[in-house]
Design a protein around this motif. Structure first.
Motif, short mmCIF file in Angstrom:
data_model
loop_
_atom_site.label_atom_id
_atom_site.label_comp_id
_atom_site.label_asym_id
_atom_site.label_seq_id
_atom_site.Cartn_x
_atom_site.Cartn_y
_atom_site.Cartn_z
N PHE A 116 -8.93 0.68 -1.07
CA PHE A 116 -8.88 1.25 0.26
C PHE A 116 -7.69 2.17 0.37
CE2 PHE A 116 -11.24 -2.68 0.80
CZ PHE A 116 -12.33 -2.25 1.54
N GLN A 117 -7.78 3.10 1.32
CA GLN A 117 -6.72 4.08 1.53
C GLN A 117 -6.38 4.11 3.01
OE1 GLN A 117 -7.07 7.82 -0.67
NE2 GLN A 117 -7.11 8.82 1.33
N LEU A 118 -5.09 4.08 3.32
CA LEU A 118 -4.63 4.19 4.69
C LEU A 118 -3.92 5.53 4.85
CD1 LEU A 118 -4.35 2.29 7.30
CD2 LEU A 118 -1.92 2.33 6.68
N ARG A 137 2.46 10.65 10.58
CA ARG A 137 3.53 11.04 9.65
C ARG A 137 3.04 11.85 8.45
NH1 ARG A 137 8.16 8.03 10.95
NH2 ARG A 137 7.67 6.45 12.50
N GLY A 138 1.72 11.93 8.27
CA GLY A 138 1.18 12.69 7.15
C GLY A 138 1.35 12.00 5.81
N THR A 139 1.34 10.68 5.80
CA THR A 139 1.48 9.91 4.56
C THR A 139 0.20 9.15 4.27
OG1 THR A 139 2.49 8.11 5.82
CG2 THR A 139 3.98 9.64 4.70
N THR A 140 -0.02 8.85 2.99
CA THR A 140 -1.20 8.12 2.55
C THR A 140 -0.78 7.01 1.61
OG1 THR A 140 -2.58 10.09 2.73
CG2 THR A 140 -3.41 8.32 1.34
N PHE A 141 -1.36 5.83 1.80
CA PHE A 141 -1.08 4.68 0.96
C PHE A 141 -2.41 4.10 0.48
CE2 PHE A 141 2.15 4.94 4.29
CZ PHE A 141 3.28 5.14 3.52
N ALA A 142 -2.44 3.57 -0.73
CA ALA A 142 -3.67 3.01 -1.28
C ALA A 142 -3.42 1.62 -1.83
CB ALA A 142 -4.21 3.92 -2.39
N THR A 143 -4.45 0.80 -1.80
CA THR A 143 -4.34 -0.53 -2.39
C THR A 143 -4.16 -0.39 -3.89
OG1 THR A 143 -6.75 -0.68 -2.53
CG2 THR A 143 -5.72 -1.70 -0.60
N GLY A 144 -3.30 -1.21 -4.44
CA GLY A 144 -3.08 -1.23 -5.88
C GLY A 144 -2.30 -0.06 -6.44
N VAL A 145 -1.76 0.80 -5.56
CA VAL A 145 -1.01 1.97 -6.01
C VAL A 145 0.38 1.92 -5.39
CG1 VAL A 145 -0.89 4.49 -6.03
CG2 VAL A 145 -3.11 3.34 -6.19
N ALA A 146 1.40 1.93 -6.24
CA ALA A 146 2.78 1.90 -5.75
C ALA A 146 3.24 3.31 -5.38
CB ALA A 146 3.71 1.33 -6.81
N ASN A 167 -18.84 -16.65 2.88
CA ASN A 167 -17.60 -17.40 2.65
C ASN A 167 -16.48 -16.62 1.99
OD1 ASN A 167 -18.72 -19.65 3.80
ND2 ASN A 167 -19.53 -20.42 1.87
N ASN A 168 -16.76 -15.61 1.21
CA ASN A 168 -15.72 -14.90 0.48
C ASN A 168 -15.07 -13.83 1.35
OD1 ASN A 168 -16.33 -16.37 -1.84
ND2 ASN A 168 -17.94 -14.94 -2.40
N VAL A 169 -13.94 -14.18 1.95
CA VAL A 169 -13.22 -13.25 2.82
C VAL A 169 -11.85 -12.97 2.20
CG1 VAL A 169 -12.17 -12.92 5.09
CG2 VAL A 169 -14.40 -14.03 4.90
N THR A 170 -11.52 -11.70 2.07
CA THR A 170 -10.20 -11.28 1.62
C THR A 170 -9.60 -10.40 2.70
OG1 THR A 170 -10.86 -11.34 -0.70
CG2 THR A 170 -8.89 -10.06 -0.16
N TYR A 171 -8.39 -10.71 3.11
CA TYR A 171 -7.69 -9.91 4.11
C TYR A 171 -6.85 -8.88 3.37
CZ TYR A 171 -9.02 -13.73 7.14
OH TYR A 171 -9.75 -14.66 7.83
N VAL A 172 -6.85 -7.65 3.88
CA VAL A 172 -6.04 -6.58 3.31
C VAL A 172 -5.18 -6.05 4.45
CG1 VAL A 172 -6.03 -4.33 2.18
CG2 VAL A 172 -7.88 -5.97 1.70
N GLY A 173 -3.88 -6.09 4.25
CA GLY A 173 -2.95 -5.59 5.26
C GLY A 173 -2.14 -4.43 4.71
N PHE A 174 -1.88 -3.44 5.57
CA PHE A 174 -1.09 -2.27 5.18
C PHE A 174 0.14 -2.16 6.05
CE2 PHE A 174 -5.06 -0.68 3.37
CZ PHE A 174 -4.63 0.09 2.30
N TYR A 195 4.69 -1.24 -3.05
CA TYR A 195 3.29 -1.36 -2.64
C TYR A 195 3.25 -1.52 -1.13
CZ TYR A 195 2.06 -1.93 -7.52
OH TYR A 195 1.88 -1.72 -8.85
N TYR A 196 2.40 -0.76 -0.48
CA TYR A 196 2.30 -0.79 0.98
C TYR A 196 1.06 -1.55 1.47
CZ TYR A 196 6.22 2.34 1.15
OH TYR A 196 7.48 2.87 1.03
N ALA A 197 0.37 -2.20 0.55
CA ALA A 197 -0.80 -3.01 0.91
C ALA A 197 -0.65 -4.39 0.28
CB ALA A 197 -2.09 -2.35 0.44
N ASN A 198 -1.18 -5.39 0.96
CA ASN A 198 -1.14 -6.76 0.47
C ASN A 198 -2.51 -7.38 0.66
OD1 ASN A 198 -0.01 -9.10 -0.58
ND2 ASN A 198 0.69 -9.82 1.41
#
Length: 112
Positions: free
Chosen positions: A51-53, A58-67, A101-108, A72-75
């Motif tokens: 995922f990408q936020l 502010r014109g910034t972009t953060f992605a899961t699994g990318v420092a 049942n399979n739920v994963t939370y992703v926070g940015f 890292y800005y996602a958990n």
């Protein structure tokens, strides 16, 4: 594996940010306009989903699994309480209760 449903469960930001599936077109959620508990089918997957936020303020972009400069800005977690922001709201809990049942939370974090 299979269909992925995203549920908007929490926000605590003054900046406007959008969430998208990396490599796909379209916005899943806008943090300032999406209602807590909103569900969106984001398509099928057969492996890791990224995922990408985009922080529009502010014109910034953060992605899961990318420092970004080693940070890292996602958990990810299967336990919402690990984010330390209190319990899920009634609307978010009701939407999640409709999922398999399979739920994963992703926070940015949307700021450097």
């Amino acid at each position: 594996m299979g269909q992925i449903t995203a549920v908007f469960v929490y926000r605590d930001a003054a900046d406007t940010s959008t969430l998208s599936r990396a490599g796909a077109s379209g916005i899943i959620f806008n943090n300032q306009t999406a209602a807590i508990g909103t569900s969106v089918n984001v398509g099928a997957a057969s492996g890791i989903v990224s995922f990408q936020l985009n922080n529009l303020t502010r014109g910034t972009t953060f992605a899961t699994g990318v420092a970004d400069n080693g940070i890292y800005y996602a958990n990810y977690s299967t336990d919402f309480s690990s984010f330390g922001v209190g319990p899920l709201s009634a609307a978010a809990s009701a939407a999640i209760a409709q999922l398999p049942n399979n739920v994963t939370y992703v926070g940015f974090e949307d700021m450097r």
